[in-house]
Scaffold this active site. Structure first.
Site, PDB file in Angstrom:
ATOM      1  N   TYR A  30       0.831  -1.206   0.000  1.00  0.00           N
ATOM      2  CA  TYR A  30       0.000   0.000   0.000  1.00  0.00           C
ATOM      3  C   TYR A  30       0.861   1.250   0.000  1.00  0.00           C
ATOM      4  O   TYR A  30       2.073   1.191   0.181  1.00  0.00           O
ATOM      5  CB  TYR A  30      -0.967  -0.016   1.180  1.00  0.00           C
ATOM      6  N   ARG A  97      -7.218 -20.761  -2.228  1.00  0.00           N
ATOM      7  CA  ARG A  97      -6.157 -20.588  -1.232  1.00  0.00           C
ATOM      8  C   ARG A  97      -4.996 -21.561  -1.433  1.00  0.00           C
ATOM      9  O   ARG A  97      -5.164 -22.765  -1.293  1.00  0.00           O
ATOM     10  CB  ARG A  97      -6.725 -20.746   0.185  1.00  0.00           C
ATOM     11  N   HIS A  99      -0.506 -20.997  -1.122  1.00  0.00           N
ATOM     12  CA  HIS A  99       0.533 -19.986  -0.907  1.00  0.00           C
ATOM     13  C   HIS A  99       1.207 -19.548  -2.209  1.00  0.00           C
ATOM     14  O   HIS A  99       1.575 -18.394  -2.366  1.00  0.00           O
ATOM     15  CB  HIS A  99       1.598 -20.501   0.061  1.00  0.00           C
ATOM     16  N   LYS A 143       6.302  -1.553   1.991  1.00  0.00           N
ATOM     17  CA  LYS A 143       5.088  -1.053   2.657  1.00  0.00           C
ATOM     18  C   LYS A 143       3.990  -2.112   2.486  1.00  0.00           C
ATOM     19  O   LYS A 143       3.080  -1.988   1.668  1.00  0.00           O
ATOM     20  CB  LYS A 143       4.684   0.310   2.080  1.00  0.00           C
ATOM     21  N   GLU A 175      12.259   2.913  13.979  1.00  0.00           N
ATOM     22  CA  GLU A 175      11.263   3.937  13.602  1.00  0.00           C
ATOM     23  C   GLU A 175      10.069   3.800  14.536  1.00  0.00           C
ATOM     24  O   GLU A 175      10.130   3.083  15.527  1.00  0.00           O
ATOM     25  CB  GLU A 175      10.856   3.760  12.134  1.00  0.00           C
ATOM     26  N   LEU A 199      11.031   1.792   6.968  1.00  0.00           N
ATOM     27  CA  LEU A 199      10.375   2.248   5.746  1.00  0.00           C
ATOM     28  C   LEU A 199      11.055   3.543   5.280  1.00  0.00           C
ATOM     29  O   LEU A 199      11.292   4.427   6.104  1.00  0.00           O
ATOM     30  CB  LEU A 199       8.893   2.531   6.031  1.00  0.00           C
TER      31      LEU A 199
HETATM   32  N1  PDD Z   1       2.638   5.266   7.662  1.00  0.00           N
HETATM   33  N2  PDD Z   1       7.388   4.124   9.015  1.00  0.00           N
HETATM   34  C1  PDD Z   1       6.253   3.401   9.039  1.00  0.00           C
HETATM   35  C2  PDD Z   1       6.292   2.019   9.623  1.00  0.00           C
HETATM   36  C3  PDD Z   1       5.056   3.936   8.524  1.00  0.00           C
HETATM   37  O1  PDD Z   1       3.939   3.192   8.524  1.00  0.00           O
HETATM   38  C4  PDD Z   1       5.056   5.266   8.011  1.00  0.00           C
HETATM   39  C5  PDD Z   1       3.831   5.905   7.428  1.00  0.00           C
HETATM   40  C6  PDD Z   1       6.272   5.981   8.020  1.00  0.00           C
HETATM   41  C7  PDD Z   1       6.368   7.394   7.468  1.00  0.00           C
HETATM   42  O2  PDD Z   1       6.375   7.376   6.060  1.00  0.00           O
HETATM   43  P1  PDD Z   1       5.817   8.635   5.229  1.00  0.00           P
HETATM   44  O3  PDD Z   1       6.553   9.838   5.721  1.00  0.00           O
HETATM   45  O4  PDD Z   1       6.166   8.309   3.837  1.00  0.00           O
HETATM   46  O5  PDD Z   1       4.339   8.703   5.490  1.00  0.00           O
HETATM   47  C8  PDD Z   1       7.417   5.381   8.525  1.00  0.00           C
HETATM   48  C9  PDD Z   1       1.445   5.661   6.942  1.00  0.00           C
HETATM   49  C10 PDD Z   1       1.091   7.103   7.058  1.00  0.00           C
HETATM   50  C11 PDD Z   1       0.312   4.716   7.319  1.00  0.00           C
HETATM   51  O6  PDD Z   1       0.580   3.522   7.399  1.00  0.00           O
HETATM   52  O7  PDD Z   1      -0.830   5.159   7.480  1.00  0.00           O
END
Ligand code: PDD
Length: 284
Positions: A30, A97, A99, A143, A175, A199
């Site tokens: 996403y 289903r 994998h 992501k 993070e 991320l």
């Molecule tokens: N999340 N690290 C993680 C684990 C995140 O889920 C996010 C953002 C960030 C910051 O990334 P960015 O600056 O590109 O939004 C760092 C989004 C907003 C979410 O999952 O809703």
């Protein structure tokens, strides 16, 4: 109004088969893209990260950047708010289903939510965060929609009346459960290096660019748990939260317990950058 597999429709009418691999396996990726005054912010960077996530799970990108821009613009136009948060979601599609990868078209969805800036009280007081062990997988640069560890970690913050859970892996800051984290020590902005353990935050990148352009000394380096706990300031950034000051960490005050000078400076610079890039219609 949302976009789902080639059609625009009210969200109430949107349906996904129960065998969708996103539902069955969390097999998808996403993006979350802010749009201000109906213009997507840093769209190119978000689309580049989307490509990185798709490559990471070996799923072909269903659209060119131009097609994504077009779809995103249409979703923005079909929703009421001037400021929106666009949620792009791509799964490996619908199949019996098993994998192993199926040969089926992916499921593609774009949602819009109103994008509200953080409340002024939180900007003036700062927010509380808790810490926890980072027990996610080791491809946090993807992501992925498989967010169970992030969900469980974030809930620790909610349970403690805090806003975010800051994660520590093997003694080092990674993070937040849904944000990037910076530390300020002795006037220097410290950022954890990009790796497979975090991320690549789009807001993180903006903050470092603003620091470089405005003579704010910064260093990209591993940050120990001790350095996190002895920080003068801690900043949290994300596309939806922008920049916020963490003023309490596990019930200890961060610095003097108030948002610090570097937060104020970077917050102002970010707001200014946002306004000017929107006026200029830049979507880089
Ligand atoms: N999340 N690290 C993680 C684990 C995140 O889920 C996010 C953002 C960030 C910051 O990334 P960015 O600056 O590109 O939004 C760092 C989004 C907003 C979410 O999952 O809703």
């Amino acid at each position: 109004m949302i976009y789902l597999n080639g059609k625009f429709m009210p969200i109430e009418q949107a349906c996904i088969p129960v065998l969708d691999r996103g539902f069955i396996f969390g097999d998808g990726v996403y993006e979350v893209i802010p749009a201000y005054s109906r213009k997507p912010f840093r769209l190119t960077k978000h689309l580049r990260r989307l490509q990185h996530s798709l490559d990471g799970i070996r799923l072909n990108n269903p659209h060119s950047d131009k097609e994504w821009c077009n779809l995103i613009e249409q979703v923005i136009a079909r929703n009421d708010e001037e400021d929106q948060s666009l949620y792009l979601h791509i799964t490996r599609g619908v199949a019996k289903r098993d994998h192993a990868f199926p040969q089926v078209p992916p499921t593609v969805m774009i949602l819009s939510n109103p994008l509200l800036p953080p409340p002024t009280e939180l900007l003036t007081s700062g927010v509380a965060a808790v810490t926890s062990t980072d027990n996610r997988w080791i491809r946090c640069d993807i992501k992925s929609i498989s967010l169970l560890p992030n969900v469980l970690l974030r809930q620790l913050a909610v349970d403690a009346g805090a806003v975010e859970t800051i994660l520590i892996r093997d003694g080092y800051l990674t993070e937040g459960s849904a944000s990037s984290i910076f530390v300020i020590k002795d006037q220097v902005l410290l950022a954890p290096p990009q790796s497979h353990l975090i991320l690549p935050g789009v807001t993180y990148e903006v903050v470092l660019e603003l620091a470089a352009e405005n003579n704010i000394t910064y260093k990209i380096q591993d940050i120990t748990e001790k350095e996190l706990r002895q920080a003068d300031e801690i900043l949290l950034t994300s596309s939806t939260k922008e920049i916020m000051a963490v003023t309490r960490l596990d019930d200890q005050l961060v610095g003097n317990g108030k948002p610090g000078a570097k937060f104020s400076e970077l917050h102002k610079l970010y707001q200014h950058y946002k306004a000017t890039s929107m006026r200029a219609g830049i979507a880089h």
